[in-house]
Scaffold this motif. Structure first.
Motif, PDB file in Angstrom:
ATOM      1  N   ARG A 174      42.179  42.660  29.390  1.00 33.14           N
ATOM      2  CA  ARG A 174      43.029  43.626  28.701  1.00 33.14           C
ATOM      3  C   ARG A 174      42.789  43.602  27.194  1.00 33.14           C
ATOM      4  O   ARG A 174      42.592  44.639  26.563  1.00 33.14           O
ATOM      5  CB  ARG A 174      44.496  43.333  29.008  1.00 33.14           C
ATOM      6  CG  ARG A 174      45.469  44.328  28.383  1.00 33.14           C
ATOM      7  CD  ARG A 174      46.867  44.103  28.909  1.00 33.14           C
ATOM      8  NE  ARG A 174      47.410  42.793  28.541  1.00 33.14           N
ATOM      9  CZ  ARG A 174      47.569  41.783  29.379  1.00 33.14           C
ATOM     10  NH1 ARG A 174      47.194  41.894  30.645  1.00 33.14           N
ATOM     11  NH2 ARG A 174      48.075  40.634  28.971  1.00 33.14           N
ATOM     12  N   LYS A 209      38.577  37.754  40.445  1.00 29.70           N
ATOM     13  CA  LYS A 209      39.831  37.745  39.683  1.00 29.70           C
ATOM     14  C   LYS A 209      39.628  37.315  38.239  1.00 29.70           C
ATOM     15  O   LYS A 209      40.265  37.838  37.327  1.00 29.70           O
ATOM     16  CB  LYS A 209      40.842  36.807  40.348  1.00 29.70           C
ATOM     17  CG  LYS A 209      41.613  37.417  41.495  1.00 29.70           C
ATOM     18  CD  LYS A 209      42.730  36.492  41.940  1.00 29.70           C
ATOM     19  CE  LYS A 209      43.570  37.134  43.028  1.00 29.70           C
ATOM     20  NZ  LYS A 209      44.700  36.257  43.454  1.00 29.70           N
ATOM     21  N   ALA A 266      45.785  35.698  36.354  1.00 32.81           N
ATOM     22  CA  ALA A 266      46.555  36.187  35.202  1.00 32.81           C
ATOM     23  C   ALA A 266      45.768  36.002  33.910  1.00 32.81           C
ATOM     24  O   ALA A 266      45.773  36.871  33.027  1.00 32.81           O
ATOM     25  CB  ALA A 266      47.894  35.458  35.118  1.00 32.81           C
ATOM     26  N   ASP A 321      46.686  32.140  41.156  1.00 26.55           N
ATOM     27  CA  ASP A 321      47.422  33.190  40.447  1.00 26.55           C
ATOM     28  C   ASP A 321      47.295  33.033  38.940  1.00 26.55           C
ATOM     29  O   ASP A 321      47.207  34.024  38.204  1.00 26.55           O
ATOM     30  CB  ASP A 321      48.904  33.169  40.848  1.00 26.55           C
ATOM     31  CG  ASP A 321      49.115  33.661  42.279  1.00 26.55           C
ATOM     32  OD1 ASP A 321      48.182  34.282  42.830  1.00 26.55           O
ATOM     33  OD2 ASP A 321      50.199  33.425  42.834  1.00 26.55           O
ATOM     34  N   SER A 322      47.278  31.787  38.473  1.00 23.96           N
ATOM     35  CA  SER A 322      47.154  31.548  37.038  1.00 23.96           C
ATOM     36  C   SER A 322      45.771  31.948  36.545  1.00 23.96           C
ATOM     37  O   SER A 322      45.615  32.521  35.456  1.00 23.96           O
ATOM     38  CB  SER A 322      47.411  30.070  36.716  1.00 23.96           C
ATOM     39  OG  SER A 322      48.742  29.711  37.033  1.00 23.96           O
ATOM     40  N   ASP A 326      43.070  38.640  33.788  1.00 23.14           N
ATOM     41  CA  ASP A 326      43.640  39.951  33.436  1.00 23.14           C
ATOM     42  C   ASP A 326      43.927  40.032  31.940  1.00 23.14           C
ATOM     43  O   ASP A 326      43.667  41.068  31.301  1.00 23.14           O
ATOM     44  CB  ASP A 326      44.929  40.199  34.217  1.00 23.14           C
ATOM     45  CG  ASP A 326      44.677  40.450  35.702  1.00 23.14           C
ATOM     46  OD1 ASP A 326      43.526  40.783  36.049  1.00 23.14           O
ATOM     47  OD2 ASP A 326      45.621  40.307  36.499  1.00 23.14           O
ATOM     48  N   ALA A 327      44.478  38.953  31.380  1.00 17.91           N
ATOM     49  CA  ALA A 327      44.796  38.951  29.949  1.00 17.91           C
ATOM     50  C   ALA A 327      43.536  39.079  29.101  1.00 17.91           C
ATOM     51  O   ALA A 327      43.503  39.831  28.120  1.00 17.91           O
ATOM     52  CB  ALA A 327      45.559  37.673  29.585  1.00 17.91           C
TER      53      ALA A 327
END
Length: 237
Positions: free
Chosen positions: A170, A128, A163, A159-160, A166-167
């Motif tokens: 991206r 992740k 995230a 989850d943090s 992912d940021a």
């Protein structure tokens, strides 16, 4: 062939040593068509700068994570009249920014690289946050694996972490696209338009290699400045 005519040519043993491969691997690559046919003098096969350029391109593609099958397809797509300079340019564009080649690991190998036992959940978290990638039935440990391993011990919700990963991916992919386009249009396109020698190709490769290092340093510094600016704005509210 006279001694003068063969000057600068290499035997397969010398070619393999020059690019850091075994003779067996070099012969195998030749059977796959990854090298042009050698120059023969009697029973001895000789190899020149073009053969070395092909091998160095193959190594660069493999270090970038290409499978051997993908390398075969790529080499087959190259123009038949590609020169040493053309191959050097291809290598410049496909040389991995990572200092270490990709290596597929099983679960135990991943644990050895991480220096600790990893549960399935741990591996999922490492994926992740972008420090491990699945490849086939195994994994590829990315250069920032140590960072991901340290994150496992922090009291941060999964989850943090996902995230944040992912940021980062991206924005880094968008930045990489922009910088690659600048490299193509600002450096490689002018180079292609002008006549160039093998020495010019070597200088270009050294320039791009150093540019990669400076770009990575600039990205880190730029993020630090941006983060400080965010803190300053939040304190001013």
């Amino acid at each position: 062939m006279s001694e003068g005519a063969s000057e600068g040519l290499l035997t397969i043993d010398e070619l393999a040593a020059a690019v850091g491969l075994t003779v067996r691997t070099t012969r195998y690559y030749a059977t796959l068509g990854l090298l042009p046919p050698p120059v023969r003098q009697g029973r001895i096969a000789y190899y020149g700068p073009l053969h070395r350029a092909h091998l160095e391109l193959v190594r660069a593609l493999q270090d970038h994570g290409f499978t051997l099958q993908a390398v075969e397809r790529y080499v087959a797509s190259l123009p038949a009249d590609a020169t040493v300079e053309d191959l050097a340019l291809q290598r410049v564009m496909h040389t991995s920014w990572s200092p270490l080649p990709h290596e597929e690991l099983d679960h135990r190998g991943l644990e050895e690289r991480a220096g600790r036992t990893l549960s399935d959940r741990d591996v999922a978290v490492l994926e992740k946050v972008g420090t491990v990638e699945r490849q086939g039935s195994g994994y590829v440990a990315l250069p920032n694996l140590a960072v991901g391993v340290e994150l496992l011990d922090l009291d941060v919700p999964e989850d943090s972490l996902g995230a944040a990963g992912d940021a980062i991916r991206r924005h880094m992919e968008a930045l990489a696209d922009d910088l690659t386009e600048i490299l193509r249009e600002g450096i490689l396109a002018p180079y292609r338009r002008e006549p160039h020698s093998p020495e010019d190709a070597e200088r270009l490769e050294r320039t791009v290699s150093r540019l990669r290092q400076l770009t990575l340093e600039a990205v880190v510094t730029g993020f630090q400045r941006a983060a400080n600016a965010v803190i300053t704005r939040s304190l001013a509210r």
